[in-house]
Design a protein around this motif. Structure first.
Motif, PDB file in Angstrom:
ATOM      1  N   THR A 128       1.805 -32.259  19.724  1.00 50.34           N
ATOM      2  CA  THR A 128       1.849 -31.366  18.579  1.00 50.34           C
ATOM      3  C   THR A 128       0.514 -30.550  18.206  1.00 50.34           C
ATOM      4  O   THR A 128       0.494 -29.816  17.167  1.00 50.34           O
ATOM      5  N   CYS A 129      -0.618 -30.558  19.107  1.00 52.45           N
ATOM      6  CA  CYS A 129      -1.672 -29.933  18.715  1.00 52.45           C
ATOM      7  C   CYS A 129      -1.301 -28.396  18.739  1.00 52.45           C
ATOM      8  O   CYS A 129      -1.829 -27.648  17.640  1.00 52.45           O
ATOM      9  N   PRO A 130      -0.595 -27.541  19.491  1.00 48.79           N
ATOM     10  CA  PRO A 130      -0.508 -26.231  18.909  1.00 48.79           C
ATOM     11  C   PRO A 130       0.194 -26.101  17.953  1.00 48.79           C
ATOM     12  O   PRO A 130      -0.258 -24.860  17.207  1.00 48.79           O
ATOM     13  N   LEU A 131       1.147 -27.000  17.466  1.00 47.34           N
ATOM     14  CA  LEU A 131       1.728 -26.863  15.998  1.00 47.34           C
ATOM     15  C   LEU A 131       0.894 -26.586  15.022  1.00 47.34           C
ATOM     16  O   LEU A 131       0.660 -25.798  14.043  1.00 47.34           O
ATOM     17  N   GLU A 132      -0.043 -27.900  14.966  1.00 45.34           N
ATOM     18  CA  GLU A 132      -1.230 -27.910  13.972  1.00 45.34           C
ATOM     19  C   GLU A 132      -2.037 -26.578  14.027  1.00 45.34           C
ATOM     20  O   GLU A 132      -2.478 -26.218  13.078  1.00 45.34           O
ATOM     21  N   SER A 133      -2.163 -26.172  15.249  1.00 40.25           N
ATOM     22  CA  SER A 133      -3.280 -24.929  15.492  1.00 40.25           C
ATOM     23  C   SER A 133      -2.651 -23.699  14.809  1.00 40.25           C
ATOM     24  O   SER A 133      -3.175 -22.934  14.163  1.00 40.25           O
ATOM     25  N   ILE A 134      -1.193 -23.586  15.033  1.00 40.68           N
ATOM     26  CA  ILE A 134      -0.571 -22.536  14.324  1.00 40.68           C
ATOM     27  C   ILE A 134      -0.814 -22.475  12.857  1.00 40.68           C
ATOM     28  O   ILE A 134      -0.903 -21.749  12.153  1.00 40.68           O
ATOM     29  N   GLY A 135      -0.480 -23.825  12.236  1.00 38.90           N
ATOM     30  CA  GLY A 135      -1.016 -23.967  10.913  1.00 38.90           C
ATOM     31  C   GLY A 135      -2.203 -23.660  10.214  1.00 38.90           C
ATOM     32  O   GLY A 135      -2.329 -23.114   9.309  1.00 38.90           O
ATOM     33  N   THR A 136      -3.243 -24.152  11.223  1.00 36.20           N
ATOM     34  CA  THR A 136      -4.633 -23.921  10.648  1.00 36.20           C
ATOM     35  C   THR A 136      -4.919 -22.267  10.607  1.00 36.20           C
ATOM     36  O   THR A 136      -5.413 -21.770   9.749  1.00 36.20           O
ATOM     37  N   GLY A 183       7.168 -28.360  12.846  1.00 36.40           N
ATOM     38  CA  GLY A 183       6.458 -27.016  13.111  1.00 36.40           C
ATOM     39  C   GLY A 183       6.605 -26.232  11.848  1.00 36.40           C
ATOM     40  O   GLY A 183       5.546 -25.581  11.209  1.00 36.40           O
ATOM     41  N   ALA A 184       8.048 -26.233  11.266  1.00 34.73           N
ATOM     42  CA  ALA A 184       8.356 -25.311  10.075  1.00 34.73           C
ATOM     43  C   ALA A 184       7.486 -25.898   8.975  1.00 34.73           C
ATOM     44  O   ALA A 184       6.993 -24.961   8.182  1.00 34.73           O
ATOM     45  N   LEU A 185       7.470 -27.290   8.917  1.00 31.31           N
ATOM     46  CA  LEU A 185       6.632 -27.984   7.624  1.00 31.31           C
ATOM     47  C   LEU A 185       5.279 -27.491   7.701  1.00 31.31           C
ATOM     48  O   LEU A 185       4.448 -27.153   6.689  1.00 31.31           O
ATOM     49  N   ILE A 186       4.888 -27.433   8.996  1.00 29.05           N
ATOM     50  CA  ILE A 186       3.206 -27.304   9.042  1.00 29.05           C
ATOM     51  C   ILE A 186       2.925 -25.837   8.655  1.00 29.05           C
ATOM     52  O   ILE A 186       2.017 -25.703   8.107  1.00 29.05           O
ATOM     53  N   VAL A 187       3.953 -24.641   9.010  1.00 27.97           N
ATOM     54  CA  VAL A 187       3.649 -23.538   8.926  1.00 27.97           C
ATOM     55  C   VAL A 187       3.504 -23.257   7.218  1.00 27.97           C
ATOM     56  O   VAL A 187       2.835 -22.460   6.793  1.00 27.97           O
ATOM     57  N   TRP A 188       4.652 -23.671   6.613  1.00 30.88           N
ATOM     58  CA  TRP A 188       4.782 -23.595   5.310  1.00 30.88           C
ATOM     59  C   TRP A 188       3.660 -24.397   4.653  1.00 30.88           C
ATOM     60  O   TRP A 188       3.058 -23.608   3.506  1.00 30.88           O
ATOM     61  N   ARG A 189       3.437 -25.528   5.020  1.00 31.42           N
ATOM     62  CA  ARG A 189       2.376 -26.129   4.099  1.00 31.42           C
ATOM     63  C   ARG A 189       1.019 -25.270   4.137  1.00 31.42           C
ATOM     64  O   ARG A 189       0.391 -25.047   3.326  1.00 31.42           O
ATOM     65  N   TYR A 190       0.732 -25.254   5.643  1.00 33.27           N
ATOM     66  CA  TYR A 190      -0.812 -24.541   5.567  1.00 33.27           C
ATOM     67  C   TYR A 190      -0.717 -23.032   4.919  1.00 33.27           C
ATOM     68  O   TYR A 190      -1.633 -22.383   4.201  1.00 33.27           O
ATOM     69  N   THR A 191       0.542 -22.418   5.025  1.00 30.80           N
ATOM     70  CA  THR A 191       0.432 -20.924   4.200  1.00 30.80           C
ATOM     71  C   THR A 191       0.323 -21.196   2.791  1.00 30.80           C
ATOM     72  O   THR A 191      -0.479 -20.473   2.165  1.00 30.80           O
ATOM     73  N   ILE A 192       0.973 -22.180   2.344  1.00 32.53           N
ATOM     74  CA  ILE A 192       0.778 -22.246   0.649  1.00 32.53           C
ATOM     75  C   ILE A 192      -0.584 -22.895   0.366  1.00 32.53           C
ATOM     76  O   ILE A 192      -1.216 -22.614  -0.464  1.00 32.53           O
ATOM     77  N   GLN A 193      -1.219 -23.590   1.109  1.00 33.20           N
ATOM     78  CA  GLN A 193      -2.436 -23.807   0.923  1.00 33.20           C
ATOM     79  C   GLN A 193      -3.485 -22.771   0.990  1.00 33.20           C
ATOM     80  O   GLN A 193      -4.358 -22.561   0.317  1.00 33.20           O
TER      81      GLN A 193
END
Length: 453
Positions: A283-291, A370-380
């Motif tokens: 899941t590192c790539p998913l977290e990286s997209i979020g960051t 992955g969807a929740l990571i993208v939405w969460r980091y974007t909101i942040q």
């Protein structure tokens, strides 16, 4: 060394900004894996379970630290996008003051409370001594976790995602070398694994700080900008604390789940440890997209380009879907081989089967993750970290419910369902939250333009 993310094709910009982040996160996971693999293969299954039993409480504390550092970087990214360099440097200096204070407080508190925490989690008696010893040494290194993560977050806020990668590579190599030295040569067991992590993080943190001072002239802070500033600290804390607490709230559910798994025995703990380490790697790539999305959204908000935020989110979701399907296919063929890195597959057959089953059920839900990571980091990145934090409450509630209701009835299969339940619950909250955030910001920007006219 800086990079402006407010122009260019969003998919290309996000992809190339994400790649160094992904490699860096992978290296970070590699040195965490090194602890687990070397302990599991050369010290024993009980030692592996001891290290694994600390995972949720480790994330509870260190996740708060990392989340807070990432949050402190968001106002810095916004000010960089708005080209307000002096105010940006003032926020960098005050972020440092906050890190020093929090670092001292958390280090003292966690080291003193290590064993009571492990007892509260009902850690099995045959592994609790090693577990408390390991996590106590890890918590002693909190100041260096603050140092590295704050420096890396500042670099990323300014558009440089490559340099943190190089220092993580250094950390990984040092950690593996020290693991081998302290565990195999000096027979220090789980203590050696923890000390290796602390020393490698300390060296990486100090060197990255010296590099930041030398190579980023835009951050040369004047005496005036270096002073403690209440308004800057308030702004930093308003984003950083909710982001840290979001990690902590999420981890509370994981702690409750870890307690439920602990009651299933050290074999179940070892299986979840091996599967969890593999999942963290995948899941590192998913977290990286979020960051990447947090920095991308922050800079584009500073430039008043919400249209680019929308298109960037769509591009990020496309990346998530492609990667998640690839991960599912990869695990289908290589799950046993991966678990074999941690456990002797010929001897611990039942534990291997449990670990593979755990990975399968979790990987089926990588797209919602992955969807929740993208939405969460974007909101942040847009400055609404308190709203994003509430998704952590949804995750915590879901994991706690599964631990209390399903694990006693379904046993280990109930534990396998905890992460998927948490991810779906977070998505149900985050999608409307993301839509509301964009509409609210668009109305504010429109009102600002009308006022200027």
């Amino acid at each position: 060394m800086t990079k402006d993310l407010t122009s260019g094709n969003p998919l290309k910009v996000i992809l190339f900004f994400t790649l160094p982040l992904m490699l860096g996160n992978l290296f970070q996971q590699f040195y965490s894996l090194a602890d687990t693999i070397i302990v599991g293969r050369f010290v024993g299954v009980d030692a592996l379970a001891a290290v694994g039993s600390t995972g949720s409480v480790n994330y509870l504390i260190l996740g708060f630290v990392i989340g807070m550092c990432n949050g402190f970087a968001i106002p810095i990214a916004q000010l960089f996008g708005a080209h307000d360099d002096s105010d940006m440097r003032r926020h960098v200096a005050n972020a440092a003051w906050l890190c020093v204070g929090w670092g001292l407080l958390l280090t003292v508190a966690t080291v003193l409370l290590t064993r009571p925490i492990m007892q509260l989690m009902q850690t099995p008696a045959d592994i609790i001594d090693d577990a408390a010893l390991y996590i106590g040494w890890i918590f002693a290194g909190i100041p260096f976790v603050f140092l590295y993560n704050m420096v890396a977050s500042i670099m990323r806020a300014l558009g440089d995602s490559k340099t943190p990668l190089y220092f993580l590579l250094l950390t990984s190599v040092l950690n593996i070398a020290l693991d081998l030295l302290l565990i195999l040569a000096f027979h220090m067991g789980v203590t050696g694994a923890a000390v290796a992590t602390d020393v490698s993080q300390a060296i990486s943190g100090v060197l990255s700080f010296l590099y930041l001072k030398k190579k980023f002239p835009i951050l040369h802070v004047s005496a005036e900008e270096r002073r403690f500033d209440t308004s800057a600290c308030r702004r930093l804390s308003s984003i950083g604390l909710p982001m840290g607490l979001q990690c902590t709230i999420t981890a509370v559910g994981s702690v409750v789940m870890q307690g439920a798994v602990n009651l299933l025995g050290s074999g179940a703990v070892a299986a979840v440890t091996a599967a969890g380490k593999t999942q963290n790697l995948l899941t590192c790539p998913l977290e990286s997209i979020g960051t990447a999305m947090a920095t991308y959204a922050g800079q584009n908000l500073g430039a008043a380009r919400l249209d680019r935020v929308r298109s960037g989110v769509l591009s990020a979701h496309l990346m998530v879907v492609v990667y998640s399907l690839g991960s599912l296919l990869f695990l289908h063929f290589f799950d046993v081989a991966i678990v074999g890195m941690f456990i002797d597959t010929d001897v611990e057959v039942q534990i291997v089967e449990m670990a593979c089953s755990y990975m399968f059920w979790n990987s089926l839900f990588f797209i919602p993750l992955g969807a929740l990571i993208v939405w969460r980091y974007t909101i942040q990145g847009l400055g609404y970290s308190t709203l994003a934090m509430m998704a952590g409450v949804a995750e915590m509630a879901a994991r706690t419910g599964v631990a209390i209701v399903l694990v006693p009835v379904l046993g280990f299969f109930g534990a396998e369902l905890s992460n998927p339940a948490a991810w779906v619950a977070a998505c149900v909250f985050l999608y409307p939250a993301y839509r509301w955030t964009l509409v609210h910001l668009e109305n504010r920007l429109h009102a600002g333009r009308l006022a200027m006219r």
